[in-house]
Design a protein around this motif. Structure first.
Motif, PDB file in Angstrom:
ATOM      1  N   ALA A  23      -2.957  13.488 -13.085  1.00 51.75           N
ATOM      2  CA  ALA A  23      -3.603  14.636 -11.666  1.00 51.75           C
ATOM      3  C   ALA A  23      -4.984  15.365 -12.525  1.00 51.75           C
ATOM      4  N   ALA A  24      -5.908  15.512 -12.088  1.00 49.03           N
ATOM      5  CA  ALA A  24      -7.356  15.985 -12.634  1.00 49.03           C
ATOM      6  C   ALA A  24      -7.395  16.746 -11.456  1.00 49.03           C
ATOM      7  N   SER A  25      -7.399  18.355 -11.618  1.00 46.35           N
ATOM      8  CA  SER A  25      -8.373  19.300 -10.888  1.00 46.35           C
ATOM      9  C   SER A  25      -9.649  19.407 -10.853  1.00 46.35           C
ATOM     10  N   GLY A  26     -10.053  19.785 -10.047  1.00 49.69           N
ATOM     11  CA  GLY A  26     -11.851  19.592 -10.667  1.00 49.69           C
ATOM     12  C   GLY A  26     -12.552  18.501  -9.763  1.00 49.69           C
ATOM     13  N   ARG A  27     -14.277  19.121  -9.932  1.00 42.02           N
ATOM     14  CA  ARG A  27     -14.933  17.728  -9.454  1.00 42.02           C
ATOM     15  C   ARG A  27     -15.331  16.739 -10.915  1.00 42.02           C
ATOM     16  N   ILE A  28     -14.890  15.635 -10.625  1.00 41.42           N
ATOM     17  CA  ILE A  28     -14.928  14.819 -11.824  1.00 41.42           C
ATOM     18  C   ILE A  28     -16.364  14.028 -11.726  1.00 41.42           C
ATOM     19  N   TYR A  29     -17.392  13.888 -12.553  1.00 41.11           N
ATOM     20  CA  TYR A  29     -18.612  12.679 -11.609  1.00 41.11           C
ATOM     21  C   TYR A  29     -18.394  11.630 -12.124  1.00 41.11           C
ATOM     22  N   SER A  30     -19.080  10.259 -11.581  1.00 41.37           N
ATOM     23  CA  SER A  30     -19.302   9.918 -11.804  1.00 41.37           C
ATOM     24  C   SER A  30     -19.805   8.956 -13.358  1.00 41.37           C
ATOM     25  N   SER A  31     -20.274   9.616 -14.306  1.00 43.28           N
ATOM     26  CA  SER A  31     -20.516   8.913 -15.406  1.00 43.28           C
ATOM     27  C   SER A  31     -19.076   9.835 -16.213  1.00 43.28           C
ATOM     28  N   THR A  32     -18.250  10.268 -15.929  1.00 42.35           N
ATOM     29  CA  THR A  32     -16.893  10.657 -15.966  1.00 42.35           C
ATOM     30  C   THR A  32     -16.475   9.485 -17.146  1.00 42.35           C
ATOM     31  N   PHE A  33     -15.691   9.518 -18.555  1.00 43.80           N
ATOM     32  CA  PHE A  33     -14.793   8.442 -19.133  1.00 43.80           C
ATOM     33  C   PHE A  33     -13.500   9.230 -18.721  1.00 43.80           C
ATOM     34  N   MET A  34     -12.134   8.395 -18.812  1.00 46.70           N
ATOM     35  CA  MET A  34     -11.758   9.167 -18.486  1.00 46.70           C
ATOM     36  C   MET A  34     -10.344   8.273 -19.094  1.00 46.70           C
ATOM     37  N   ALA A  35      -9.229   8.681 -20.241  1.00 45.57           N
ATOM     38  CA  ALA A  35      -8.461   7.688 -21.146  1.00 45.57           C
ATOM     39  C   ALA A  35      -7.478   8.795 -21.459  1.00 45.57           C
ATOM     40  N   TRP A  36      -6.304   7.446 -22.104  1.00 47.66           N
ATOM     41  CA  TRP A  36      -4.887   7.953 -22.716  1.00 47.66           C
ATOM     42  C   TRP A  36      -5.241   7.450 -23.885  1.00 47.66           C
ATOM     43  N   PHE A  37      -4.827   9.075 -24.395  1.00 45.20           N
ATOM     44  CA  PHE A  37      -4.933   8.707 -26.226  1.00 45.20           C
ATOM     45  C   PHE A  37      -2.974   8.614 -26.287  1.00 45.20           C
ATOM     46  N   GLU A  73      -7.669   6.224  -9.419  1.00 43.58           N
ATOM     47  CA  GLU A  73      -7.986   6.728  -7.730  1.00 43.58           C
ATOM     48  C   GLU A  73      -8.871   7.086  -7.308  1.00 43.58           C
ATOM     49  N   SER A  74     -10.066   7.137  -7.245  1.00 44.89           N
ATOM     50  CA  SER A  74     -11.071   8.545  -6.862  1.00 44.89           C
ATOM     51  C   SER A  74     -10.967   9.221  -6.300  1.00 44.89           C
ATOM     52  N   GLY A  75     -10.382   8.998  -5.309  1.00 49.27           N
ATOM     53  CA  GLY A  75     -10.662   9.940  -3.986  1.00 49.27           C
ATOM     54  C   GLY A  75      -9.159  11.002  -4.032  1.00 49.27           C
ATOM     55  N   ALA A  76      -8.502  10.376  -4.885  1.00 47.77           N
ATOM     56  CA  ALA A  76      -7.006  11.355  -5.245  1.00 47.77           C
ATOM     57  C   ALA A  76      -7.089  11.603  -6.399  1.00 47.77           C
ATOM     58  N   ASN A  77      -8.459  11.495  -7.471  1.00 46.41           N
ATOM     59  CA  ASN A  77      -8.558  12.221  -8.737  1.00 46.41           C
ATOM     60  C   ASN A  77      -7.099  11.997  -9.561  1.00 46.41           C
ATOM     61  N   MET A  78      -6.933  11.206  -8.909  1.00 46.77           N
ATOM     62  CA  MET A  78      -5.159  10.417 -10.430  1.00 46.77           C
ATOM     63  C   MET A  78      -6.132   9.473 -11.110  1.00 46.77           C
TER      64      MET A  78
END
Length: 123
Positions: A23-37, A73-78
């Motif tokens: 779960a991510a709080s705050g604004r996430i921009y379309s250019s952001t890269f999310m990952a699992w390490f 899940e963009s709408g939920a920042n998940m």
């Protein structure tokens, strides 16, 4: 600063499945890269899977291709990591991470990290 909170880790037998959530709080921009390490005891933190927030392109380490699936899940920042056919060597602490600069598999380039969730696979 975006805060990340992981959940969903646990103990599972080899061949089983787990789904991790971030779960991510705050604004996430379309250019952001999310990952699992992940990081196993005595080993370096390694890239597992990543997703471009805007377009949804996904990337995987060779060791998990065909077994793990990252989604968002963009709408939920998940962000999720579905892990199937788990192996003992998948045992590690799994971290969710955010890179504002885009695609990267290098952990030092990431801007935000979660606290980690333990995944233990028994053989």
């Amino acid at each position: 600063q975006v805060q990340l909170i992981e959940s969903g880790g646990g103990l599972v037998q080899a061949g089983g499945s787990l789904r991790l959530s971030c779960a991510a709080s705050g604004r996430i921009y379309s250019s952001t890269f999310m990952a699992w390490f992940r990081q196993a005891p005595g080993k370096e933190r390694e890239f597992v899977a990543g997703i471009r927030w805007g377009v949804g392109n996904t990337y995987y380490a060779d060791s998990v291709k065909g077994r793990f699936t990252i989604s968002r899940e963009s709408g939920a920042n998940m962000v999720y990591l579905q892990m199937n056919s788990l192996k003992a060597e998948d045992t590690a602490v799994y971290y969710c991470a955010l890179d504002r600069g885009g695609y990267s598999t290098v952990y030092s380039s990431y801007d935000s990290w979660g606290q980690g969730t333990q995944v233990t696979v028994s053989s």
